[in-house]
Scaffold this motif. Structure first.
Motif, PDB file in Angstrom:
ATOM      1  N   ILE A  62      14.969  17.459  17.064  1.00  0.00           N
ATOM      2  CA  ILE A  62      16.020  16.601  16.516  1.00  0.00           C
ATOM      3  C   ILE A  62      15.369  15.395  15.844  1.00  0.00           C
ATOM      4  O   ILE A  62      14.567  14.689  16.451  1.00  0.00           O
ATOM      5  CB  ILE A  62      16.982  16.142  17.618  1.00  0.00           C
ATOM      6  CG1 ILE A  62      17.758  17.343  18.164  1.00  0.00           C
ATOM      7  CG2 ILE A  62      17.939  15.071  17.102  1.00  0.00           C
ATOM      8  CD1 ILE A  62      18.696  17.006  19.290  1.00  0.00           C
ATOM      9  N   GLU A  63      15.693  15.166  14.596  1.00  0.00           N
ATOM     10  CA  GLU A  63      15.082  14.077  13.852  1.00  0.00           C
ATOM     11  C   GLU A  63      15.965  12.827  13.942  1.00  0.00           C
ATOM     12  O   GLU A  63      17.127  12.846  13.530  1.00  0.00           O
ATOM     13  CB  GLU A  63      14.884  14.466  12.391  1.00  0.00           C
ATOM     14  CG  GLU A  63      14.122  13.417  11.603  1.00  0.00           C
ATOM     15  CD  GLU A  63      13.778  13.876  10.202  1.00  0.00           C
ATOM     16  OE1 GLU A  63      13.350  13.041   9.395  1.00  0.00           O
ATOM     17  OE2 GLU A  63      13.951  15.083   9.912  1.00  0.00           O
ATOM     18  N   LEU A  64      15.399  11.767  14.463  1.00  0.00           N
ATOM     19  CA  LEU A  64      16.106  10.497  14.537  1.00  0.00           C
ATOM     20  C   LEU A  64      15.810   9.678  13.287  1.00  0.00           C
ATOM     21  O   LEU A  64      14.696   9.731  12.761  1.00  0.00           O
ATOM     22  CB  LEU A  64      15.659   9.710  15.773  1.00  0.00           C
ATOM     23  CG  LEU A  64      15.939  10.342  17.147  1.00  0.00           C
ATOM     24  CD1 LEU A  64      15.315   9.498  18.248  1.00  0.00           C
ATOM     25  CD2 LEU A  64      17.434  10.488  17.362  1.00  0.00           C
ATOM     26  N   PRO A  65      16.776   8.898  12.796  1.00  0.00           N
ATOM     27  CA  PRO A  65      16.507   8.054  11.628  1.00  0.00           C
ATOM     28  C   PRO A  65      15.455   6.985  11.909  1.00  0.00           C
ATOM     29  O   PRO A  65      14.752   6.533  11.001  1.00  0.00           O
ATOM     30  CB  PRO A  65      17.869   7.427  11.322  1.00  0.00           C
ATOM     31  CG  PRO A  65      18.663   7.570  12.571  1.00  0.00           C
ATOM     32  CD  PRO A  65      18.176   8.810  13.241  1.00  0.00           C
ATOM     33  N   ALA A  66      15.318   6.604  13.170  1.00  0.00           N
ATOM     34  CA  ALA A  66      14.309   5.640  13.609  1.00  0.00           C
ATOM     35  C   ALA A  66      14.202   5.778  15.125  1.00  0.00           C
ATOM     36  O   ALA A  66      15.155   6.222  15.774  1.00  0.00           O
ATOM     37  CB  ALA A  66      14.694   4.214  13.229  1.00  0.00           C
ATOM     38  N   PRO A  67      13.062   5.416  15.714  1.00  0.00           N
ATOM     39  CA  PRO A  67      12.976   5.474  17.179  1.00  0.00           C
ATOM     40  C   PRO A  67      14.071   4.628  17.822  1.00  0.00           C
ATOM     41  O   PRO A  67      14.429   3.557  17.322  1.00  0.00           O
ATOM     42  CB  PRO A  67      11.590   4.888  17.458  1.00  0.00           C
ATOM     43  CG  PRO A  67      10.804   5.144  16.216  1.00  0.00           C
ATOM     44  CD  PRO A  67      11.789   4.999  15.093  1.00  0.00           C
ATOM     45  N   ILE A  68      14.612   5.115  18.927  1.00  0.00           N
ATOM     46  CA  ILE A  68      15.633   4.388  19.685  1.00  0.00           C
ATOM     47  C   ILE A  68      14.944   3.779  20.899  1.00  0.00           C
ATOM     48  O   ILE A  68      14.429   4.496  21.755  1.00  0.00           O
ATOM     49  CB  ILE A  68      16.772   5.328  20.108  1.00  0.00           C
ATOM     50  CG1 ILE A  68      17.503   5.842  18.864  1.00  0.00           C
ATOM     51  CG2 ILE A  68      17.748   4.616  21.046  1.00  0.00           C
ATOM     52  CD1 ILE A  68      18.557   6.899  19.151  1.00  0.00           C
ATOM     53  N   SER A  69      14.903   2.464  20.937  1.00  0.00           N
ATOM     54  CA  SER A  69      14.148   1.804  22.000  1.00  0.00           C
ATOM     55  C   SER A  69      14.898   1.867  23.327  1.00  0.00           C
ATOM     56  O   SER A  69      16.102   1.648  23.401  1.00  0.00           O
ATOM     57  CB  SER A  69      13.854   0.344  21.621  1.00  0.00           C
ATOM     58  OG  SER A  69      15.037  -0.366  21.333  1.00  0.00           O
TER      59      SER A  69
END
Length: 573
Positions: free
Chosen positions: A464-471
């Motif tokens: 699954i590709e995230l638009p940006a890392p989720i902290s």
């Protein structure tokens, strides 16, 4: 410097508050006088924290733990980076009910102070050796660029100091009511896109003022950050004082000055004073802000004794006026704000240096490594032509001066000791505080819980590709050492009902926080929803569910933080 910390200055006479009118004393030295208003202030004036080193070396290290004076043990030891650690086997439900001496073990956490995060491989090797010989191979990277060791005996402290100081390191004022470690950009003097190298300014501050009795009795801890990199990589918004590189249209490159940030149970982001600080005035401006805190900071109640409370009452206009009128040689010119960062501030991955070599940002899982791992890392770097590395404010490491033809060799070698240059999104963006394992304030365990969650999420969200890392920031108590209010998903440890009349470890959830160095356009604190809590066991399920809902509901280029603040409460559960 091993002299006793100075007592409160006797020359400061009480005077009316600058705002006028009568009010209850807050223990401000320049307003109320210097008479101590609580026991903590009393012992600091009687015998400052710096003085305890001599007793550690001459008495306590010879006679052992049971010989330590209680005020030294629970107070002054902190000035030298020493806290007693939690006794194993005491559950989090007893944290608030037992006295410190009932919670503590006869071992210490030792915090190695690393200003600017700058380390040589020789220094790293010494820390690794201390860990394996004296600390049961423990080593944690903190989110303030320090390295913490555990299981330290007071008998071994003088030898540990000798080894650290032999290579230019130490533990002076690593804890306590003092100027703590100075955060600095991990790519200072290295990055090709750097605006200015803050290393000389950091050196001017630390060499002149750390260990100076004049600043060794502040109302409480005082945190500093400096960066010359456009990613604003030192979480400046949550420090008491911070300097962020900016280009002035007439005066060239210098720093934008921020004051009054801090989290814990009363979070507040720092504010700009609107001034421009030229590079050769950074130490002067830093001293001025620190001295304001010393002289005007609130000392009556320790839960109000941070600079953020003074700034909230004064405002930036008055703070600037007092700084310039009472503490600086000349006013500071007005200055512009720094542009919003466009790149992440954690420096993970491979990047070209300004000299043509490469730096590599690598991450363990939630900051945990080992002394033997640190020693092996020093060997890997030296085998590949490097003698330098940096710690970061994100529990990461940046390896410097890697020749281009050795980059992949280094990446493969450090991966074998648990350091990844190409981590999964959640491994990259998850940090955790010390937690119940060692901390006397903790309610729940953090490091192992976060590690399990990262492993599960890597499997469940693979592909699954995230638009940006989720902290994901995991904290064992309300004090926010892991910066829970500034994470996409922040978790505050607490005990939750288990449905059978008992309790189980879990977390209150904060959503949508972020700082300028993250993907959030404007820094802000996370959203807290009443009743939104998750058990440790259910943590991977919850995060997986939340990520899928975000990807389903996301509009346009919306970030996770933006979605979390927009979404209805049901979508976040």
């Amino acid at each position: 410097m091993h002299d006793s910390a100075s007592s409160a200055p006797t020359t400061l006479a009480p005077r009316r508050p600058l705002t006028g009118g009568s009010q209850r004393s807050n223990g401000q030295w320049k307003v109320d006088g210097t008479t101590p208003l609580n026991g903590n202030e009393a012992w600091k004036q009687e015998d400052g924290g710096l003085s305890v080193r001599e007793r550690i070396e001459s008495t306590y290290s010879r006679l052992g733990f049971d010989s330590i004076d209680p005020t030294d043990l629970h107070g002054r030891f902190r000035w030298w980076g020493l806290y007693t650690q939690r006794k194993p086997g005491i559950d989090g439900g007893k944290t608030a009910t037992l006295e410190p001496e009932e919670l503590e073990d006869k071992y210490f956490m030792l915090r190695v102070r690393i200003d600017g995060g700058q380390l040589s491989t020789e220094q790293l090797r010494v820390i690794g050796g201390i860990s394996t010989e004296f600390a049961r191979d423990s080593a944690d990277l903190t989110d303030r660029q320090n390295i913490q060791l555990h299981w330290i005996r007071v008998e071994d402290v003088p030898e540990i100091w000798r080894r650290l100081e032999g290579v230019g390191l130490g533990t002076t004022e690593a804890c306590g009511d003092v100027p703590r470690v100075v955060l600095g950009s991990p790519v200072a003097g290295i990055a090709a896109d750097e605006l200015i190298d803050p290393t000389p300014a950091i050196a001017a501050i630390t060499e002149r003022y750390i260990g100076d009795p004049e600043l060794a009795n502040l109302p409480r801890k005082f945190k500093t950050a400096l960066t010359g990199h456009p990613s604003q990589d030192v979480v400046h918004e949550i420090n008491d004082v911070a300097f962020v590189a900016v280009e002035h249209p007439e005066l060239g490159v210098g720093y934008d000055l921020w004051v009054g940030g801090g989290l814990s149970t009363a979070p507040r982001l720092a504010e700009r004073l609107g001034v421009f600080v030229e590079p050769d005035r950074v130490a002067e401006a830093w001293y001025g802000v620190t001295a304001i805190f010393r002289d005007y900071g609130y000392r009556r109640l320790r839960n109000k004794a941070r600079l953020k409370f003074l700034l909230a009452d004064w405002g930036t206009e008055k703070f600037r006026q007092v700084l310039e009128d009472e503490y600086l040689d000349a006013p500071l010119p007005d200055g512009p704000a720094a542009p919003t960062p466009t790149t992440p501030g954690d420096h993970i991955g491979v990047h070209r240096q300004k000299d043509g070599a490469f730096y590599i940002g690598v991450t363990p899982i939630v900051g945990r490594i080992s002394g033997s791992g640190l020693t092996r890392l020093a060997e890997i770097l030296e085998e590949n032509g490097s003698r330098r590395l940096r710690t970061t404010p994100h529990q990461k490491l940046v390896l410097l001066d890697i020749p281009e033809h050795r980059v992949e060799t280094v990446i493969a070698a450090v991966d074998e000791i648990g350091l990844s240059a190409r981590p999964s999104a959640f491994r990259r963006s998850t940090i955790a505080c010390t937690g119940l394992e060692y901390c006397k304030l903790a309610i729940v365990e953090t490091k192992a819980a976060a590690t399990r969650a990262v492993g599960e999420l890597e499997k469940r969200l693979a592909g699954i590709e995230l638009p940006a890392p989720i902290s994901l920031h995991v904290n064992g108590c309300p004090n926010s050492c892991a910066r829970i209010q500034t994470a996409d998903i922040g978790l505050k440890g607490q005990l939750l009902p288990d449905g059978n009349g008992g309790q189980t470890p879990g977390f209150q959830v904060h959503l949508g926080g972020g700082l300028a160095s993250s993907d959030r356009a404007e820094p802000g604190l996370g959203r807290t929803i009443r009743g939104l809590k998750v058990t440790t066991t259910d943590l991977p399920d919850y995060v997986e569910r939340l990520v899928h809902r975000f990807l389903k509901d996301r509009e346009n280029e919306e970030t996770f933080a933006e979605w979390a603040h927009r979404a209805d409460e049901e979508a976040l559960k």
